[in-house]
Design an enzyme around this catalytic site. Structure first.
Site, short mmCIF file in Angstrom:
data_model
loop_
_atom_site.label_atom_id
_atom_site.label_comp_id
_atom_site.label_asym_id
_atom_site.label_seq_id
_atom_site.Cartn_x
_atom_site.Cartn_y
_atom_site.Cartn_z
N CYS A 70 49.98 63.09 35.75
CA CYS A 70 50.14 62.15 34.88
C CYS A 70 49.50 60.98 35.35
O CYS A 70 49.36 59.94 34.66
CB CYS A 70 51.71 61.92 34.77
SG CYS A 70 52.49 61.40 36.43
N GLU B 15 54.51 68.64 29.85
CA GLU B 15 55.53 67.12 30.07
C GLU B 15 54.47 66.15 30.89
O GLU B 15 53.71 66.61 31.52
CB GLU B 15 56.48 67.56 31.09
CG GLU B 15 57.59 66.50 31.49
CD GLU B 15 57.16 65.61 32.64
OE1 GLU B 15 57.89 64.65 33.10
OE2 GLU B 15 55.95 66.43 33.41
N ARG C 279 63.43 56.51 32.39
CA ARG C 279 62.14 57.31 32.66
C ARG C 279 61.91 58.01 31.38
O ARG C 279 62.36 58.97 31.10
CB ARG C 279 62.62 58.15 33.72
CG ARG C 279 61.21 58.99 34.36
CD ARG C 279 61.72 59.86 35.36
NE ARG C 279 60.55 60.43 35.85
CZ ARG C 279 59.78 60.07 37.06
NH1 ARG C 279 60.22 58.92 37.58
NH2 ARG C 279 58.83 60.51 37.56
N ARG D 38 59.41 60.33 28.88
CA ARG D 38 58.37 61.31 29.09
C ARG D 38 58.37 61.78 27.94
O ARG D 38 59.11 62.04 26.98
CB ARG D 38 58.95 62.46 30.04
CG ARG D 38 58.98 61.98 31.56
CD ARG D 38 57.58 61.51 31.90
NE ARG D 38 57.55 61.34 33.35
CZ ARG D 38 57.57 59.94 33.88
NH1 ARG D 38 57.74 58.95 33.18
NH2 ARG D 38 57.26 59.87 35.50
#
Length: 671
Positions: free
Chosen positions: A122, A169, A213, A215
């Site tokens: 990421c 993800e 968080r 995602r």
């Protein structure tokens, strides 16, 4: 042939004799290599798993944890970082070795699997990663040749292995990176090039842990399925607070043998002093924050209390811990979270081993997937994975495309899939629009590899089987085939099955071609009489209800030309495809258009509550409870005044007399 039984020791040594010992012990994963030798023994005693998955860019195993908890078995793992490998092996003793650089792995060598999991790097797309790379003059996104292009290795493996499903993800910023172009490339690759049906959703970890968080989760299925994000069982957000994951200094902190005293001093019931910021560092962070506040920037440390939900844990946490500093009172400097607390903050249980240094642990956990988030998605996906062959719509080809729906060889016969499309269109198009110039007929003809004239002719052939059409003096082409007649009978005998199967076929075609569905004639809300059990076990049924209702509304609205059969109102927002026998009472005819009336919202409610009904000759009858309101002008004009009038009958799917009589006996409020 009898199978020779080997004692465990003899099996191991016989297996080792077939391998070069030097190769085994030269391996970076000695433990995994030895476990691989005894995997046949493990397979003999292991129980059957629900599905098989592979874990790419595995990190410390967050994705694996979620899918393993959902009943899956991991059959292949890839992770290049040696510290992540060490942590992974410590927590997930595997029958297989960990592959390193995925770019060097031949996709054909990867075991067959049902689900592919990939948390591809990421950093090229994250806000923090992009900012850092920009400051250093480095490329980011797909331009980052080291990490940014690894998505295409995922695509390469999907193309070769064709798993039933996948889960990808990444950080939320993936969606907006390079003004959305990066995400467009990913979606186009997965859908147009690989032919998968994808579903994307941003999920905040604050549903599961005390950490904000976000995602992006990309779920994909090889064929059309009844997946819906409403199946996701998300706890209420921001309900779990930081205090729940902090070490307890009141004597209740569990003693974890694998941690020892690394992260918590059990003898003195306190957090080791090394996690508290030094005076110099604390002063520096305060001055840094003050400078940026004065400049109008938002940079600075994040002081977290026990009742807080923290900022996002980042890979730079090991430097100063500034994004999440635990408040320790006015007389004491704040402290960093310990690695054990970071693991808890990410949703890992205390059984999770941390065999690396604090610095490495912070980095690995900050880059990890969150097990409870992934488990929630895995549970929503699981019915589509393990029951895919049992779904009605999975009887269709795995990947709907023109080649599979066109005639083969010299035969001009229509396939079942093509007929499903044609019959669905017949139900949704008015008789007067069964013309080769109709844009919908042109569009769907191209999708199934037929000419518009051929599809229009087939629709008129179907009309010749409809007794309502022929009984009105209109005639279709007298050329319906035996297969047409068989499909007509199948449709009449089980409307529920036909509606689901044909509508899923239509949706699959639209998804594959990026076309647009026929414009809806009514709103897409589920009607009031549809009773749904909103438990997690019934989420799939909710999606089936939506698919079925979608078909039912279109069929009923088309039959009545988009007009209320009582008032003639034609505004779509005011119309309802009303059930004669309510959804809750007539399971076998829920999707039968002959169980439907096109009514205004007012008259739908009145019909559902038994204030009005119909006689067998389609005459409106008003309940005495309404007639008592004769002095009310509204009731008089819109309800009482309808007594004795006939409804406007549809051009097809005339309301069933049997269903109307049932409504009279069971719903209508009699005198």
């Amino acid at each position: 042939m009898a199978t020779r039984q080997l004692a465990p020791n003899s099996f191991i040594w016989e297996s080792m004799s077939r391998l070069m010992l030097s190769e085994i012990f030269a391996s970076q994963n000695i433990v995994a290599a030895l476990r691989q030798l005894i995997s046949p023994l493990c397979d003999q005693i292991a129980s059957a798993d629900d599905f098989r998955f592979i874990d790419l860019f595995a990190g410390v195993g967050g994705n694996r944890s979620g899918f393993q908890s959902a009943g899956g078995r991991c059959v292949f793992t890839s992770e290049w970082d040696s510290y992540a490998q060490k942590t992974y092996i410590e927590n997930y003793p595997a029958e297989h070795m960990i592959a390193g650089d995925i770019t060097q792995v031949d996709a054909a060598d990867i075991p067959d699997h049902d689900v592919l999991l990939a948390g591809f790097p990421c950093q090229p797309f994250s806000i923090a990663g992009v900012s850092k790379k920009n400051s250093l003059g480095r490329a980011h996104g797909f331009a980052d040749e080291t990490q940014g292009t690894l998505f295409f290795d995922v695509a390469r493996i999907i193309e070769t292995k064709r798993p039933r499903a996948f889960l990808l993800e990444n950080v939320k910023n993936l969606m907006s990176h390079d003004k959305g172009r990066t995400f467009d490339v990913i979606k186009r690759t997965l859908t147009q090039e690989l032919g998968y049906h994808i579903y994307c959703k941003v999920i905040d970890g604050a549903h599961f842990v005390p950490q904000h968080r976000e995602r992006i989760i990309i779920v994909g299925f090889r064929g059309p399925v009844a997946f819906d994000w409403d199946m996701l069982n998300l706890p209420e957000k921001n309900q779990i607070k930081l205090g729940s994951i902090l070490h307890k200094t009141d004597g209740s902190e569990p003693l974890l043998v694998w941690d020892g005293s690394k992260f918590f001093d059990h003898a003195n019931q306190c957090i080791p002093a090394k996690y508290t910021l030094t005076d110099n560092l604390w002063v520096y962070l305060q001055n840094y924050a003050a400078k940026h506040r004065a400049a109008g920037n938002g940079f600075g440390y994040g002081l977290a209390h026990k009742d807080s939900v923290t900022r996002t844990l980042s890979a730079r946490y090991h430097k100063d811990g500034s994004e999440i500093l635990v408040y320790q009172g006015e007389q004491k400097n704040p402290r960093r979270l310990t690695p054990r607390e970071c693991a808890r903050l990410m949703g890992y249980p205390d059984t999770f081993r941390i065999p690396v240094s604090d610095t490495r642990a912070y980095q690995l956990l900050a880059d990890a997937a969150m097990p409870p988030m992934i488990l929630s998605v895995a549970q929503a996906m699981k019915p589509m994975i393990i029951n895919s062959n049992e779904k009605i719509w999975q009887a269709m080809p795995v990947q709907i495309n023109v080649e599979e729906l066109t005639m083969t060889g010299k035969s001009n016969n229509w396939t079942r899939e093509q007929l499903l499309v044609a019959f669905n269109l017949y139900c949704q198009l008015p008789f007067g629009k069964l013309d080769q110039r109709n844009p919908d007929i042109i569009r769907f003809a191209a999708m199934i590899g037929r000419t518009p004239s051929a599809l229009a002719m087939k629709l008129v052939n179907i009309a010749s089987l409809d007794p309502v059409i022929t009984g009105s003096g209109r005639k279709g082409l007298v050329g319906a085939s035996k297969l047409d007649r068989a499909m007509w009978d199948e449709m009449q005998q089980d409307w529920n099955k036909f509606a689901l199967e044909s509508q899923m076929m239509i949706d699959a075609l639209v998804s594959q071609s990026n076309a647009t569905l026929i414009e809806p004639l009514v709103t897409e809300e589920i009607e009031d009489d549809v009773e749904i059990n909103y438990s997690a076990e019934n989420k799939t049924s909710q999606t089936q209800i939506r698919v079925g209702q979608h078909f039912f509304r279109r069929a009923v609205m088309s039959a009545y030309a988009g007009r209320c059969c009582i008032t003639g109102i034609a505004h779509p927002s005011l119309l309802v495809a009303s059930h004669i026998i309510p959804w809750r009472s007539g399971k076998d005819n829920r999707l039968n258009p002959r169980n439907g009336l096109c009514l205004s919202a007012l008259h739908d409610k009145a019909f559902d509550k038994g204030l009005i009904t119909l006689t067998p000759d389609y005459t409106i009858k008003i309940s005495s409870s309404v007639r008592q309101m004769a002095d009310n002008r509204f009731a008089s004009e819109w309800l009482i005044g309808l007594e004795g009038k006939k409804i406007a009958l549809p051009e097809k799917f005339t309301p069933s007399i049997e269903f109307i009589e049932w409504h009279n006996e069971n719903i209508f409020l009699r005198d």
